[in-house]
Design a protein around this motif. Structure first.
Motif, PDB file in Angstrom:
ATOM      1  N   PRO A 117       0.826  -1.200   0.000  1.00 41.38           N
ATOM      2  CA  PRO A 117       0.000   0.000   0.000  1.00 41.38           C
ATOM      3  C   PRO A 117       0.865   1.257   0.000  1.00 41.38           C
ATOM      4  O   PRO A 117       1.864   1.359   0.704  1.00 41.38           O
ATOM      5  CB  PRO A 117      -0.790  -0.117   1.314  1.00 41.38           C
ATOM      6  N   GLY A 118       0.450   2.204  -0.819  1.00 44.21           N
ATOM      7  CA  GLY A 118       1.151   3.473  -0.836  1.00 44.21           C
ATOM      8  C   GLY A 118       2.394   3.483  -1.690  1.00 44.21           C
ATOM      9  O   GLY A 118       3.035   4.524  -1.847  1.00 44.21           O
ATOM     10  N   PHE A 119       2.782   2.331  -2.275  1.00 43.17           N
ATOM     11  CA  PHE A 119       3.977   2.289  -3.103  1.00 43.17           C
ATOM     12  C   PHE A 119       3.726   3.050  -4.397  1.00 43.17           C
ATOM     13  O   PHE A 119       2.704   2.908  -5.027  1.00 43.17           O
ATOM     14  CB  PHE A 119       4.331   0.831  -3.419  1.00 43.17           C
ATOM     15  N   LYS A 120       4.688   3.857  -4.796  1.00 48.18           N
ATOM     16  CA  LYS A 120       4.601   4.596  -6.046  1.00 48.18           C
ATOM     17  C   LYS A 120       5.412   3.881  -7.109  1.00 48.18           C
ATOM     18  O   LYS A 120       6.601   3.657  -6.942  1.00 48.18           O
ATOM     19  CB  LYS A 120       5.120   6.020  -5.862  1.00 48.18           C
ATOM     20  N   ALA A 121       4.759   3.543  -8.199  1.00 53.84           N
ATOM     21  CA  ALA A 121       5.447   2.800  -9.244  1.00 53.84           C
ATOM     22  C   ALA A 121       6.551   3.648  -9.854  1.00 53.84           C
ATOM     23  O   ALA A 121       6.325   4.795 -10.218  1.00 53.84           O
ATOM     24  CB  ALA A 121       4.454   2.390 -10.346  1.00 53.84           C
ATOM     25  N   LYS A 181      14.670  -6.976   1.779  1.00 57.10           N
ATOM     26  CA  LYS A 181      14.547  -5.937   0.770  1.00 57.10           C
ATOM     27  C   LYS A 181      13.372  -5.044   1.135  1.00 57.10           C
ATOM     28  O   LYS A 181      12.496  -5.423   1.932  1.00 57.10           O
ATOM     29  CB  LYS A 181      14.354  -6.536  -0.613  1.00 57.10           C
ATOM     30  N   GLY A 182      13.361  -3.899   0.551  1.00 54.95           N
ATOM     31  CA  GLY A 182      12.271  -2.982   0.844  1.00 54.95           C
ATOM     32  C   GLY A 182      12.369  -1.712   0.030  1.00 54.95           C
ATOM     33  O   GLY A 182      13.197  -1.595  -0.875  1.00 54.95           O
ATOM     34  N   ASP A 183      11.526  -0.745   0.376  1.00 59.48           N
ATOM     35  CA  ASP A 183      11.520   0.536  -0.322  1.00 59.48           C
ATOM     36  C   ASP A 183      11.255   1.649   0.678  1.00 59.48           C
ATOM     37  O   ASP A 183      10.761   1.413   1.791  1.00 59.48           O
ATOM     38  CB  ASP A 183      10.465   0.538  -1.432  1.00 59.48           C
ATOM     39  N   PHE A 184      11.608   2.850   0.291  1.00 58.44           N
ATOM     40  CA  PHE A 184      11.340   4.020   1.121  1.00 58.44           C
ATOM     41  C   PHE A 184      11.289   5.241   0.211  1.00 58.44           C
ATOM     42  O   PHE A 184      11.697   5.196  -0.958  1.00 58.44           O
ATOM     43  CB  PHE A 184      12.407   4.198   2.205  1.00 58.44           C
ATOM     44  N   LEU A 234       7.526  -8.277   6.701  1.00 53.95           N
ATOM     45  CA  LEU A 234       7.546  -7.758   8.067  1.00 53.95           C
ATOM     46  C   LEU A 234       6.652  -6.543   8.212  1.00 53.95           C
ATOM     47  O   LEU A 234       5.887  -6.412   9.176  1.00 53.95           O
ATOM     48  CB  LEU A 234       8.976  -7.395   8.466  1.00 53.95           C
ATOM     49  N   THR A 235       6.784  -5.608   7.273  1.00 60.65           N
ATOM     50  CA  THR A 235       5.959  -4.400   7.249  1.00 60.65           C
ATOM     51  C   THR A 235       5.518  -4.169   5.825  1.00 60.65           C
ATOM     52  O   THR A 235       5.848  -4.949   4.920  1.00 60.65           O
ATOM     53  CB  THR A 235       6.754  -3.177   7.749  1.00 60.65           C
ATOM     54  N   ASP A 236       4.780  -3.087   5.623  1.00 61.88           N
ATOM     55  CA  ASP A 236       4.357  -2.781   4.262  1.00 61.88           C
ATOM     56  C   ASP A 236       5.531  -2.511   3.339  1.00 61.88           C
ATOM     57  O   ASP A 236       5.397  -2.583   2.118  1.00 61.88           O
ATOM     58  CB  ASP A 236       3.432  -1.553   4.269  1.00 61.88           C
ATOM     59  N   ASN A 237       6.685  -2.195   3.909  1.00 63.41           N
ATOM     60  CA  ASN A 237       7.825  -1.790   3.089  1.00 63.41           C
ATOM     61  C   ASN A 237       9.068  -2.656   3.283  1.00 63.41           C
ATOM     62  O   ASN A 237      10.116  -2.351   2.723  1.00 63.41           O
ATOM     63  CB  ASN A 237       8.202  -0.332   3.391  1.00 63.41           C
ATOM     64  N   ASN A 242      14.739   1.882  -3.471  1.00 58.03           N
ATOM     65  CA  ASN A 242      14.641   0.474  -3.098  1.00 58.03           C
ATOM     66  C   ASN A 242      15.992   0.005  -2.585  1.00 58.03           C
ATOM     67  O   ASN A 242      17.046   0.488  -3.016  1.00 58.03           O
ATOM     68  CB  ASN A 242      14.235  -0.378  -4.305  1.00 58.03           C
ATOM     69  N   TRP A 243      15.968  -0.939  -1.679  1.00 55.88           N
ATOM     70  CA  TRP A 243      17.214  -1.451  -1.117  1.00 55.88           C
ATOM     71  C   TRP A 243      17.140  -2.965  -0.992  1.00 55.88           C
ATOM     72  O   TRP A 243      16.055  -3.555  -1.003  1.00 55.88           O
ATOM     73  CB  TRP A 243      17.512  -0.826   0.245  1.00 55.88           C
TER      74      TRP A 243
END
Length: 966
Positions: A20-24, A443-446, A360-363, A454-455
């Motif tokens: 949720p909330g991720f921007k493509a 991995k994730g995003d911020f 773990l979380t949304d991100n 992304n990391w």
């Protein structure tokens, strides 16, 4: 984590269903992230490649790991990328995925279980090792979901057998230099196996097959399951598979029984106009037959058969020791017997694989992966040949009485003989290899300053263990004592001469004259007296990486994408071996164990910069570049880079260009190997005398430096709007490899030292105070400049036809140059057909049609004709004098080969499960391989007259089975 990939007006939109909330990200970031996925596992938005047999819209929903931008089948990548999807991979009539991949023309000279059947000393038995562009197996980087795989041999060879084949959704082949993106070993390119780690459900496969000659029977089975857990926040997929493939120990194919071989022309003189070498049939050995033969004195031709009975051997009409044509050639022929080269080894393997993710979380998502594979291979090798190399004294009590009488009459005190040591059997290898691999990461995003980043971080531990035993190899010290037999002066018993002075030495006398004339005790003593030649080797790899990617800013043509990261890798080898191998005491094998380690720390940065978009002169112009800094514990710092442009003047046409500096650091075997390999023969240039069976171990050279390569790629892609579903790419490529690492053959090392090159003299051990040579270490050196050039073509067309779907694909590799220059003799290797050199033309055409529930596929594979050596002069009369550089030969041509394959599939429902019945047939016309003659001299007579690494040699092969998806 699930993603949906959608192409919209050549832009890639990535929609993560569960973030949720991720921007493509825009196309630039997506392209860069796709490329970065090859650096770390799971950092890929790529979905499973669509079934290439169907032309549905899903075919365009592909983001290739390793490319800079989203593309369809590799046609939009700046560096050529070829994708082989699941359907194409499984349509090849083989239980091993490597056979499907090697059918692609860009692969040449790959190692297969068949091509290594005579490999007793190298520890490669049963392995499948890929080779892109014939630049060398060590210059082809193999990845699994973008991450390195622990090698199965200290030379860095990655065994494709260890990849969970039923989870492979596609294979991506990045041709050309890619070291800046992927690190060392990527000079020839990258082969990336993409797994379906999001699979949900349960599926199974059972297959079986054999050749049209009813041999090489194989069965395999696999079970795969995947499910979500924790309310969809987690997912796990697991696979277990096994295979059993029977050996073809005796090659009774007709083409193997005709005795094709080169031999020296006994009538040749430098001035009579005849060729020096003749390629003939009905050729076999003249001075090293099964039960032994006397090769000098007036008794020449006296041979020994079953029970040691002497008989007169009938020589042929042409005799040039150690070869002859005609006569009793078929009696001495070992091809087609258990002593000749086999077609395939015994292989049994089993593997398990599991992959789990948890959000773990949304991100933030964490993942873990574990796999273990174990294979057992028995390789039937070669006879322990000895061409006129034994001296038998007149007091040897095994000499038959009739021969003893003749010796007394003639006043002979000894004679020379040759034999294949029939009673000792064939040198073979019994190998067990286990590879374990464990990966953890996150991995994730911020969002940072209004842009998406992304990391990815990961760590992997790989462990490869090899336990190998060389069966039937001679312990030379024991053999030399056993073959020197006499009668005990007191008891009159036949004993070893050495046992008279040392009664407790355990020696058991050996009779080389005859077949079935030695006791088991004798054989056991010569084979080591209870000590088996073995090696227990362990190779470990620790690798960690961290990457970050995003779009920090935008310019006039769009956002600039950047990715950067750090990586660390350590490779370690160790283990144990029998105490004799280190002293070079075995006839073959020589299983020394190398204990060493290499580590490297790397940092890299990549970027995609849009230079123009939707302007009058360009739909798109984009720059992509990468730089990698590496610090090796062995060779210091190293910089590689890559720069490329993608230019689309119109939507249907793309031009691409890349320029790169690539590198390969020397591996553990090249640097630190303590030596492997058995005994070899040559000529001592200092004395002119033959060197018979001296140790010639393959040792390392710690002074090696990295290989440096300059790469260039120029290509175009055509996707006309008036022909939907059609794509064509044409790419020119070239590689110049400087300071290439290579190993000279034994005779070349000796000759170069004799000519004054001191670096080669250091490899030679002379007997104290003389010019007699006792050992030669075959060490690698940075002494070769290699060049390779070629043109690759790829075309595909997919369309609806009637109620079904038609798909066609053509792959062509045209090799222009593959040359080496060692500072003495420049050579162009393209078109030579005796080893792993590339042919001038390799191609593969496939057409498939799917009309539910039936699917049909047809493939044609071709390789052009070749020569034995580009330096040879073919002539039958008026030949110039033959030289070492330009031999005159009666024929220099090797025919090409075209092979046809077919696949049939039928889908049906079975109690709610989807079932696919299939039959795949390789080489449906049962084409024989072209004749590739061996020799002359030495051990050429037991090799099959075919190139297992180049041509299709098994004949017609059937593979059938069922796949069930519950």
């Amino acid at each position: 984590m699930p993603y949906n990939n959608v192409f919209e007006s050549n832009r890639l939109t990535v929609t993560p269903d569960s973030w949720p909330g991720f921007k493509a990200p825009t196309i630039g970031a997506t392209a860069l992230l796709a490329a970065m996925a090859l650096m770390a596992p799971q950092f890929s938005y790529a979905q499973d490649a669509a079934d290439q047999s169907t032309p549905s819209s899903s075919l365009e929903q592909i983001v290739v790991t390793g490319s800079r931008i989203g593309r369809v089948d590799g046609f939009e990548a700046p560096t050529p990328v070829t994708v082989m999807g699941e359907a194409e991979l499984r349509s090849f009539a083989s239980p091993n995925i490597a056979d499907s991949i090697n059918s692609m023309p860009v692969f040449a000279g790959s190692m297969t279980p068949g091509s290594s059947v005579a490999n007793v000393s190298g520890g490669h038995a049963g392995m499948n090792v890929l080779n892109l562009r014939s630049l060398g197996r060590s210059r082809t980087l193999v990845l699994l979901d973008g991450q390195r795989i622990v090698a199965s041999n200290i030379d860095g060879s990655v065994d494709v057998n260890n990849i969970p084949q039923d989870l492979v959704s596609r294979v991506e082949v990045v041709t050309g230099g890619a070291s800046a993106v992927y690190g060392s070993d990527a000079v020839g390119g990258v082969v990336n196996f993409i797994l379906d780690t999001t699979f949900t459900g349960l599926k199974g496969r059972v297959t079986g097959g054999m050749t049209g000659k009813r041999d090489n029977e194989n069965v395999s089975a696999s079970l795969t399951g995947g499910t979500s857990f924790a309310s969809g926040r987690g997912h796990i997929v697991a696979n277990v598979s096994g295979r059993d493939s029977k050996a073809v120990r005796v090659n009774r194919r007709d083409w193997n029984l005709e005795g094709w071989q080169f031999m020296y022309n006994p009538n040749y003189t430098p001035t009579n106009g005849q060729p020096e070498r003749l390629m003939l049939n009905q050729v076999s050995t003249s001075d090293g037959i099964r039960g032994g033969i006397i090769t000098n004195t007036p008794l020449r031709g006296t041979a020994f058969g079953p029970g040691g009975a002497p008989y007169q051997f009938r020589y042929g009409d042409l005799v040039s020791d150690p070869d002859m044509r005609g006569g009793d050639w078929y009696k001495t022929q070992v091809r087609g017997t258990e002593d000749g080269l086999s077609l395939a080894p015994d292989i049994t393997d089993v593997s398990v694989f599991a992959h789990a993710t948890y959000q773990l979380t949304d991100n933030i998502e964490v993942f873990a992966q574990a796999s273990h594979g174990r294979s057992e291979t028995y390789n039937y090798g070669y006879t322990l040949e000895c061409n006129s190399c034994l001296t038998i004294s007149a007091d040897n009590p095994f000499i038959p009485a009739s021969v003893q009488t003749q010796m007394q009459t003639l006043g002979l005190t000894e004679f020379e003989m040759g034999t294949q040591h029939q009673d000792l059997g064939s040198a073979s290898t019994d190998a067990e290899r286990a590879v374990s691999r464990y990966v953890v990461g996150a991995k994730g995003d911020f969002e940072l300053f209004g842009t998406d980043w992304n990391w990815d971080v990961s760590y992997q531990k790989g462990i490869a263990k090899l336990d190998v035993v060389a069966d039937n190899s001679m312990l030379m010290a024991n053999f030399n004592r056993a073959v020197d037999a006499v009668r005990h002066p007191v008891t009159g018993e036949i004993v070893c001469r050495s046992s008279i002075a040392d009664p407790g030495n355990g020696c058991v006398a050996y009779n080389p004259m005859g077949i079935g004339v030695n006791s088991q005790a004798t054989l056991d003593y010569i084979r080591g007296a209870g000590l088996r030649q073995y090696k227990n080797e362990e190779i470990k790899q620790d690798a960690a990486s961290a990457t970050i990617a995003g779009e920090p800013f935008s310019i006039w043509a769009g956002p600039v994408s950047i990715a950067a990261g750090l990586a660390y890798r350590k490779d370690t080898s160790g283990g144990s071996n029998d105490p004799i191998s280190d002293t070079r005491g075995w006839y073959t094998g020589g299983y020394g164990t190398t204990r060493a380690s290499i580590d490297v720390t790397e940092g890299f940065i990549e970027t995609v910069v849009p230079l123009a978009r939707n302007v009058s002169w360009a739909d798109q112009l984009e720059f992509n570049g990468a730089v990698r800094l590496a610090d090796y514990s062995t060779s210091g710092s190293l910089t590689t880079w890559k720069a490329g442009l993608v230019y689309k003047p119109v939507d249907a046409l793309t031009f691409r260009a890349t320029r790169s500096r690539d590198a390969r650091a020397p591996n553990i075997a090249e640097l630190y190997s303590i030596g492997g390999g058995g005994l070899s023969s040559a000529t001592n240039p200092f004395t002119g005398l033959p060197l018979i069976l001296i140790p010639a171990p393959r040792t390392g050279n710690p002074n090696l430096t990295p290989e440096l390569a300059d790469g260039l790629g120029l290509g175009l892609v055509l996707q006309p709007s008036f022909l939907p579903g059609f794509s064509l790419s044409v790419d020119y490529w070239s590689v110049k490899l400087k300071d290439s690492i290579a190993t000279l053959v034994l005779q070349e090392i000796l000759d170069r030292c004799y000519q004054g090159s001191q670096q080669y003299c250091t490899a030679i051990t002379f007997a104290p105070g003389s010019l007699d040579i006792t050992e030669v270490a075959r060490s690698p050196f940075n002494y070769v400049v290699e060049r390779a050039r070629g043109i690759d073509f790829e075309a595909s067309y997919r369309t609806s036809l009637g109620a079904g779907n038609l798909s066609t694909r053509l792959l062509v590799a045209r090799y222009i140059e593959r040359s080496t220059d060692d500072g003495i003799t420049p050579r162009n290797l393209v078109g030579q057909g005796t080893g792993s050199d590339p042919q001038r033309l390799r191609w593969n055409f496939k057409v498939s049609y799917a009309l539910d529930p039936v699917s049909v596929g047809f493939t044609a594979r071709g390789v052009s004709s070749s020569v034995y050596d580009n330096r040879f002069i073919e002539c039958t009369m008026a030949c110039p004098p033959s030289t070492s550089a330009h031999r005159t030969v009666s024929t220099n041509k090797i025919n090409g080969q075209i092979v046809f394959d077919t696949s049939l599939g039928y889908d049906l429902d079975a109690g709610g499960a989807k079932m696919n019945l299939f039959l795949d047939v390789r080489n449906i016309l049962d084409e024989d391989p072209p004749v590739v003659a061996n020799g002359p001299g030495a051990d050429g007579y037991f090799y099959s007259p075919a190139n297992y690494a180049l041509h299709d040699y098994m004949g017609r092969v059937f593979q059938a089975g069922v796949r069930i998806d519950f």
